[in-house]
Design an enzyme around this catalytic site. Structure first.
Site, mmCIF file in Angstrom:
data_model
loop_
_atom_site.group_PDB
_atom_site.id
_atom_site.type_symbol
_atom_site.label_atom_id
_atom_site.label_comp_id
_atom_site.label_asym_id
_atom_site.label_seq_id
_atom_site.Cartn_x
_atom_site.Cartn_y
_atom_site.Cartn_z
ATOM 1 C CG ASP A 1 -6.811 -0.992 -1.768
ATOM 2 O OD1 ASP A 1 -7.016 -2.398 -1.550
ATOM 3 O OD2 ASP A 1 -5.813 -0.660 -0.998
ATOM 4 C CG ASP B 1 -2.044 -1.029 1.027
ATOM 5 O OD1 ASP B 1 -2.392 -1.375 0.027
ATOM 6 O OD2 ASP B 1 -2.454 -1.295 2.181
#
Length: 169
Positions: free
Chosen positions: A131, A117
């Site tokens: 995402d 991330d």
């Protein structure tokens, strides 16, 4: 429409993996890049859990869920004739596949891998391109369901490749 689903999923997969490669090579020394003040920054995080790092001790379960999602979306995608559904399912499939690949093949090991991330949303959570694709895809699915739009397009909504090629071309 199945080809459209797969194409969109492939674009999401490529974009996600390329941006993760960039993030790992650029942000690996703990650097932070400010994009919009404190609202949006880029910083590298390895997430063993789900959203907000929930369930970080159960990474293998997320690998199983991701695999199940990939199979379920693929099965549904075979029946799709609606363009809107193809876009939505392509986004969800791409996000699920890239998360599954992270879980299977990234450190610390098979089915225990951490998701890369790097998009920090005001310190609230850190995410990635997959995402974004998942959230947008699920949002479209919710909208399609609320509006009552079926997986199979009605004749006026969308024309399949077969209909287009036989209609006076």
């Amino acid at each position: 429409m199945f080809r459209a689903v797969v194409l969109i999923a492939a674009v999401v997969l490529a974009a996600d993996q390329l941006t993760k490669y960039w993030a790992e090579s650029t942000l690996s020394g703990g650097q932070t890049i400010t994009v919009l003040g404190d609202l949006l920054q880029l910083r590298l995080v390895y997430n063993p859990g789900a959203a907000f790092s929930i369930g970080s001790a159960y990474t293998w379960i997320f690998a199983v869920f991701a695999a199940a999602a990939v199979v379920a979306v693929t099965v549904v995608a075979w029946r799709v004739t609606s363009r809107a559904w193809a876009v939505a399912l392509g986004l969800v499939l791409g996000g699920a596949v890239t998360h599954l690949l992270d879980r299977l093949f990234r450190e610390p090991g098979f089915a225990r891998g951490h998701v890369v991330d790097f998009i920090d949303y005001a310190g609230f959570f850190v995410g990635n391109v997959a995402d974004i694709a998942l959230v947008v895809g699920v949002g479209i699915i919710m909208l399609l369901n609320v509006r009552g739009i079926p997986l199979r397009a009605t004749p006026g909504e969308s024309r399949s490749d077969e209909q287009v090629s036989s209609s006076g071309s």
